[in-house]
Design an enzyme around this catalytic site. Sequence first.
Site, short mmCIF file in Angstrom:
data_model
loop_
_atom_site.label_atom_id
_atom_site.label_comp_id
_atom_site.label_asym_id
_atom_site.label_seq_id
_atom_site.Cartn_x
_atom_site.Cartn_y
_atom_site.Cartn_z
N HIS A 1 34.80 41.26 42.69
CA HIS A 1 34.16 39.96 42.88
C HIS A 1 34.42 39.15 41.62
O HIS A 1 33.51 38.64 40.97
CB HIS A 1 32.66 40.11 43.15
CG HIS A 1 32.19 39.31 44.33
ND1 HIS A 1 31.06 38.56 44.34
CD2 HIS A 1 32.76 39.13 45.56
CE1 HIS A 1 30.92 37.96 45.52
NE2 HIS A 1 31.94 38.30 46.28
N HIS B 1 42.98 37.48 49.90
CA HIS B 1 41.84 38.38 49.77
C HIS B 1 41.63 39.21 51.03
O HIS B 1 41.32 40.40 50.96
CB HIS B 1 40.58 37.58 49.46
CG HIS B 1 39.34 38.41 49.33
ND1 HIS B 1 38.92 38.95 48.14
CD2 HIS B 1 38.43 38.80 50.25
CE1 HIS B 1 37.82 39.64 48.33
NE2 HIS B 1 37.49 39.56 49.61
#
Length: 749
Positions: A104, A55
Amino acid sequence: MILDTTEHAAKTPDTPLPWAELGLKPDEYERVVEILGRRPTGAELAMYSVMWSEHCSYKSSKVHLRQFGEKAPASDTMLVGIGENAGVVDVGQGYAVTFKIESHNHPSYIEPYQGAATGVGGIVRDILAMGARPVAVMDPLRFGAADHPDTRRVLPGVVAGIGGYGNCLGLPNIGGEVVFDPCYQGNPLVNALCVGVMRHEDIHLAKASGTGNKVILYGARTGGDGIGGVSVLASETFDSTGPAKRPAVQVGDPFQEKLLIECTLEVFAEKLVVGIQDLGGAGLSCATSELASAGSGGMRVELDTVPLRDSSLSPEEILMSESQERMCAIVEPGHVDRFMEICEKWDVIATVIGEVTDGERLEIYWHGEQIVDVPPRTVAHEGPVYQRPYARPDWQDALQADDPSKLARPAGGDELRAAVLALVSSPNQASKAWITGQYDRYVLGNTVLAQPEDSGMIRIDEETNLGVAVATDGNGRFAKLDPYTGAQLALAEAFRNVAATGARPLAVSDCLNFGSPEDPAVMWQFAEATRGLADGCLALGTPVTGGNVSLYNQTGDTAIHPTPVVAVLGVIDDVTRRTPIAFAEQGQLVYLLGETRDEFGGSAWAQVAHDHLGGLPPAVDLEREKLLAEILISGSRDGMIDAAHDLSDGGLVQALAESCLRGGNGARIVVPDGVDAFTLLFSESAGRAVVAVPRSEELRFTDMCGARGLPATRIGVVDGDALDVQGEFTLPLTELLAAHEATLPAIIA
């Protein structure tokens, strides 16, 4: 318990550490040891593990993302590009606009409300950190099958989280998408975009410069929420006697964020900040290492001065916590008192936690003892870079050979009519008002266009009516059939949607959602989509300003469809000249722009009528897209177009239905001679739009199209209270509206 200091680490090289549990590979851990010349402390290990996660480090995607820089088109509007919190473009009159889209996804599946809410909060802080006032948000969403029980669990929470956080911030939600497909079952995509506005001179960057300048952490207290949000992390690893495993999903407080926004904008206005960074993914680990690595020196941080919500947190947990509503600022000593006064005024906690040093190291102390001593660039920017193997999957040829031409097509008016009703009432083509009605679309008073328009539009100057438009698009079905073309179709559709409202496209942000990079087939999809997007942006002259990659969207061996979501931002000189989608006046002439071909691979009709995915997606002609955009923009500016709607999912008939319903007027449509009615109505050929032209402007409009070589076919007139395809069927708007609006409430209720 002995504190694991750097001195202790040097003396105890054989102490076992939980690097594997924190997501590091054996060679990655060995590289950390090589960098430091010793084993890392627990705090250092925590920092490297989260900052080297997929990420944060983009370790599997970096080699492909470089194309966005290498192939970037020349741009006289780009002010800040890839590498900062968000890209910034010049929109004229001294204004700059910053925008970015991020994901998200995983947190929103685990805890839908907070996952989605904190996704909004995080992207808003990215925009704020650039020096801009956030002015609007958007949310492209993808869920599993609409009738699946888990969709009923996830969707309402996600929508409530987006609406709850954004509405409390007072930011209008002006656009996005909602797509249903079984491939997203267990892996919903919750992407969030924010737009901000500032003057050119107000741009701020994330860097820590100036020896002796203070590092100030301000905003919410640091808690245990969010630990593990960006890597596989269990807090028990560090202290098995402490509290149970911390929640991996952050908990948002939009009222605290609103105070943080106003406080930050005031310290910007008084020019009190040298550098600034929001605390999002990886929390303090990210903020301190990125600020230090982008600055001119080192940094010393006293971690025990960080305000906490939970006094039991260990140093490692404090460094990894992704608690929301926090910022880190670099402030000259002479400005600290004034900075603190402004924070106190806004009831925002602010603490000096360190200072910029004249060295080259990031040093972190805990009650006077050193627990971190690292070169900051090795944490923030010099993580692993993988050349993941990739290969075109064995099944790709068979998928493309499964052409929809073999599928039974409706014949005759009754079957066409039934097909239209089935299409407009299908979950993906049905009205999303049940969702968008939960968002405040008009707060602040500057929203010009919002859902279900082709793009959202915001006025940014109330005197001159300067504005910007933003659209997000992505079709995972097209990308599954051909990732290169699918990415370009997403770009072309967003580009077309912006132009359809009368705005001139300027720049791109993207959110690349894919399965596991360890699967060569998925990595091939990613490589092809990235190449297609880079080539497309070069052809259209719209540089990528930044974005996000979300990988491991996969359940077992089953990955989501490759889903590159593309956001295009455009500028319009006068928002009062914008073009809506609504057929607003009887007598307007309906024109189809572009060429319609028999293209049904990945189409909405194939999905709705036959649950079919196969063949090739529509062809892309980016030069035609540019020409169409020029016509739409010129027609809007010069008063030749009253309404415009791009043709994409569902084809012409879906666009006609939406324009009729939006304006409350019907349309009489004539199928041109020699044209198959089904193909005309349902094909999803790219590079097309339907427009409504005032009768007084028809000659001027057709002359413009003819002179520029764009096919423009008059197919009807705005008239009556039904969608009437002459010689085929008639659908009263009342029946069309009932079919279009009933689906989502019935599914979700």
